[in-house]
Design an enzyme around this catalytic site. Sequence first.
Site, PDB file in Angstrom:
ATOM      1  N   HIS A  17      32.109  -9.863 -54.433  1.00  0.00           N
ATOM      2  CA  HIS A  17      31.936 -10.471 -53.090  1.00  0.00           C
ATOM      3  C   HIS A  17      31.526  -9.376 -52.117  1.00  0.00           C
ATOM      4  O   HIS A  17      32.366  -8.602 -51.659  1.00  0.00           O
ATOM      5  CB  HIS A  17      33.241 -11.133 -52.639  1.00  0.00           C
ATOM      6  N   HIS A  19      28.778  -8.234 -48.754  1.00  0.00           N
ATOM      7  CA  HIS A  19      27.761  -8.533 -47.734  1.00  0.00           C
ATOM      8  C   HIS A  19      26.867  -7.319 -47.552  1.00  0.00           C
ATOM      9  O   HIS A  19      27.333  -6.260 -47.100  1.00  0.00           O
ATOM     10  CB  HIS A  19      28.428  -8.890 -46.401  1.00  0.00           C
ATOM     11  N   LEU A  20      25.585  -7.468 -47.893  1.00  0.00           N
ATOM     12  CA  LEU A  20      24.638  -6.356 -47.724  1.00  0.00           C
ATOM     13  C   LEU A  20      23.799  -6.515 -46.461  1.00  0.00           C
ATOM     14  O   LEU A  20      23.107  -5.580 -46.066  1.00  0.00           O
ATOM     15  CB  LEU A  20      23.722  -6.259 -48.943  1.00  0.00           C
ATOM     16  N   ARG A  21      23.849  -7.712 -45.851  1.00  0.00           N
ATOM     17  CA  ARG A  21      23.010  -8.002 -44.669  1.00  0.00           C
ATOM     18  C   ARG A  21      21.533  -7.852 -45.013  1.00  0.00           C
ATOM     19  O   ARG A  21      21.140  -7.909 -46.165  1.00  0.00           O
ATOM     20  CB  ARG A  21      23.407  -7.131 -43.468  1.00  0.00           C
ATOM     21  N   ASN A  45      24.998 -15.261 -46.573  1.00  0.00           N
ATOM     22  CA  ASN A  45      25.121 -15.702 -45.168  1.00  0.00           C
ATOM     23  C   ASN A  45      24.280 -14.840 -44.226  1.00  0.00           C
ATOM     24  O   ASN A  45      24.786 -14.199 -43.319  1.00  0.00           O
ATOM     25  CB  ASN A  45      26.589 -15.761 -44.727  1.00  0.00           C
ATOM     26  N   LYS A 103      27.508 -20.627 -52.742  1.00  0.00           N
ATOM     27  CA  LYS A 103      28.623 -20.354 -51.846  1.00  0.00           C
ATOM     28  C   LYS A 103      28.875 -21.536 -50.930  1.00  0.00           C
ATOM     29  O   LYS A 103      27.966 -22.011 -50.245  1.00  0.00           O
ATOM     30  CB  LYS A 103      28.293 -19.103 -51.009  1.00  0.00           C
ATOM     31  N   HIS A 140      34.678 -20.172 -49.569  1.00  0.00           N
ATOM     32  CA  HIS A 140      35.426 -19.649 -48.418  1.00  0.00           C
ATOM     33  C   HIS A 140      36.453 -20.738 -48.100  1.00  0.00           C
ATOM     34  O   HIS A 140      36.114 -21.754 -47.508  1.00  0.00           O
ATOM     35  CB  HIS A 140      34.512 -19.358 -47.222  1.00  0.00           C
ATOM     36  N   HIS A 178      38.266 -14.077 -51.443  1.00  0.00           N
ATOM     37  CA  HIS A 178      39.104 -13.327 -50.501  1.00  0.00           C
ATOM     38  C   HIS A 178      40.411 -14.058 -50.153  1.00  0.00           C
ATOM     39  O   HIS A 178      40.660 -14.398 -49.009  1.00  0.00           O
ATOM     40  CB  HIS A 178      38.342 -12.938 -49.244  1.00  0.00           C
ATOM     41  N   LEU A 223      38.040 -12.642 -41.641  1.00  0.00           N
ATOM     42  CA  LEU A 223      38.439 -13.998 -42.019  1.00  0.00           C
ATOM     43  C   LEU A 223      38.422 -14.123 -43.531  1.00  0.00           C
ATOM     44  O   LEU A 223      37.519 -13.578 -44.166  1.00  0.00           O
ATOM     45  CB  LEU A 223      37.498 -15.021 -41.379  1.00  0.00           C
ATOM     46  N   ASP A 251      34.577  -8.146 -50.170  1.00  0.00           N
ATOM     47  CA  ASP A 251      34.202  -8.783 -48.905  1.00  0.00           C
ATOM     48  C   ASP A 251      33.876  -7.724 -47.855  1.00  0.00           C
ATOM     49  O   ASP A 251      34.109  -7.932 -46.664  1.00  0.00           O
ATOM     50  CB  ASP A 251      35.312  -9.730 -48.412  1.00  0.00           C
ATOM     51  N   HIS A 255      29.622  -4.859 -39.514  1.00  0.00           N
ATOM     52  CA  HIS A 255      29.226  -5.323 -38.179  1.00  0.00           C
ATOM     53  C   HIS A 255      29.037  -4.077 -37.325  1.00  0.00           C
ATOM     54  O   HIS A 255      29.767  -3.098 -37.489  1.00  0.00           O
ATOM     55  CB  HIS A 255      30.323  -6.201 -37.558  1.00  0.00           C
ATOM     56  N   ALA A 267      34.149 -11.091 -36.989  1.00  0.00           N
ATOM     57  CA  ALA A 267      35.075 -11.016 -38.126  1.00  0.00           C
ATOM     58  C   ALA A 267      34.428 -10.277 -39.278  1.00  0.00           C
ATOM     59  O   ALA A 267      33.315 -10.608 -39.681  1.00  0.00           O
ATOM     60  CB  ALA A 267      35.448 -12.423 -38.566  1.00  0.00           C
TER      61      ALA A 267
HETATM   62  N1  LIG Z   1      35.083 -12.022 -44.059  1.00  0.00           N
HETATM   63  C1  LIG Z   1      34.651 -11.917 -42.820  1.00  0.00           C
HETATM   64  O1  LIG Z   1      35.459 -11.785 -41.911  1.00  0.00           O
HETATM   65  N2  LIG Z   1      33.325 -11.933 -42.524  1.00  0.00           N
HETATM   66  C2  LIG Z   1      32.233 -12.156 -43.427  1.00  0.00           C
HETATM   67  C3  LIG Z   1      32.073 -13.586 -43.822  1.00  0.00           C
HETATM   68  C4  LIG Z   1      33.087 -14.089 -44.834  1.00  0.00           C
HETATM   69  O2  LIG Z   1      33.143 -13.603 -45.951  1.00  0.00           O
HETATM   70  O3  LIG Z   1      33.868 -15.010 -44.515  1.00  0.00           O
HETATM   71  C5  LIG Z   1      30.952 -11.652 -42.761  1.00  0.00           C
HETATM   72  O4  LIG Z   1      29.857 -12.025 -43.201  1.00  0.00           O
HETATM   73  O5  LIG Z   1      31.040 -10.866 -41.795  1.00  0.00           O
HETATM   74 ZN   LIG Z   2      32.589 -12.422 -47.273  1.00  0.00          ZN
HETATM   75 ZN   LIG Z   3      34.363 -15.823 -46.375  1.00  0.00          ZN
END
Ligand SMILES: NC(=O)N[C@@H](CC(=O)O)C(=O)O
Ligand SMILES: [Zn+2]
Ligand SMILES: [Zn+2]
Length: 347
Positions: A17, A19-21, A45, A103, A140, A178, A223, A251, A255, A267
């Site tokens: 899990h 996030h690479l953006r 996302n 997802k 999620h 998560h 989150l 996760d 940011h 978050a």
């Molecule tokens: N976990 C988080 O608080 N944020 C994640 C999104 C997610 O996995 O719910 C994100 O993309 O920033």
């Molecule tokens: Zn996530």
């Molecule tokens: Zn999530």
Amino acid sequence: MSTQLTSLTITRPDDWHLHLRDGEQLKDTVADASRYLGRALVMPNLLPPATTTELALAYYDKITAVRPSGSLFEPLMSLYLTDKTDPEEIRRAKASGKIVACKLYPAGATTNSDSGVTDVKNIYSVLEVMQETGILLLVHGEVTDASVDIFDREKVFLETILPDVVRDFPNLKIVLEHITTEHAVKFVEQAGDNVAATITTHHLMFNRNHMLVGGIRPHYYCLPILKRNTHQQALVRAAISGNKKFFIGTDSAPHFKQNKETACGCAGAYTSHAAVELYAEVFEEAGALDKLEAFTSHNGPDFYGLPRNSDTITLMKETWSVPATLPLGGQELVPIRAGETISWMVK
Ligand SMILES: NC(=O)N[C@@H](CC(=O)O)C(=O)O
Ligand SMILES: [Zn+2]
Ligand SMILES: [Zn+2]
């Protein structure tokens, strides 16, 4: 007398899990992810979200284009489900060979989830094809009902939404992402072998006191939100239990610093700079370093039905300092443990 372990060699880990953006941020996030991970399940996302095979494959190409030369890091792609996802899209995804999961973001539950699913019944025909083709459902697991307290949103999701999905799709592989509560641990333990969960480093290391006592610390805000310490303890017990249903999923969610340190902060917590190192600290603290490898390197691929990585990495007991900030697309982010030390280092 107890002897202290000074190095630990384990099968190369994956991250299920991450996030690479996108855009300018990619080169920084991919650099961290490709330091020692074999694979990462990349979250869809983005803005706009990766809702189709075509978008997910274009994203795959962007990730691999910025992969440091010589790195064997392999992104595994996922599709972002919406109320309008076409079941035929799942067949295209399967045929691509690069997309292994979809997802489910309940609409509005988290960062970039506005186009998510408003009612799980809206995607039943999609889940049918996922079950048939062996594409995993990643969840999620939080309700978005304004009347439900933020600390109860995972528990209520497990009471009101997930049981129907599990009952109606007995052969669908589901990963509850998560997890943050003892309720989630029990739910997964009691479900069939087709239900598993990822656990983040930060939910193992922290509880809501870390975020709220003595001042409000936005970098701990993610989150599902950090819960009380009894839930944290239940997560640690699950992670070190050796139960194959629980595995790594950081996760790690970058940011920009100014979007976290503000009146309404985003978050997400960033741990990609030290993911396995931080899990090692948690497992060592719990006296369970011998269970680390199953959690980081075996249980995930086994559940996904993919081969385990065939080579190893070595962790050394060596203290290093985490910088106050890290680069993110020409700006900066504040990672977990910023300005503090970590006691394991990957060689
Ligand atoms: N976990 C988080 O608080 N944020 C994640 C999104 C997610 O996995 O719910 C994100 O993309 O920033
Ligand atoms: Zn996530
Ligand atoms: Zn999530």
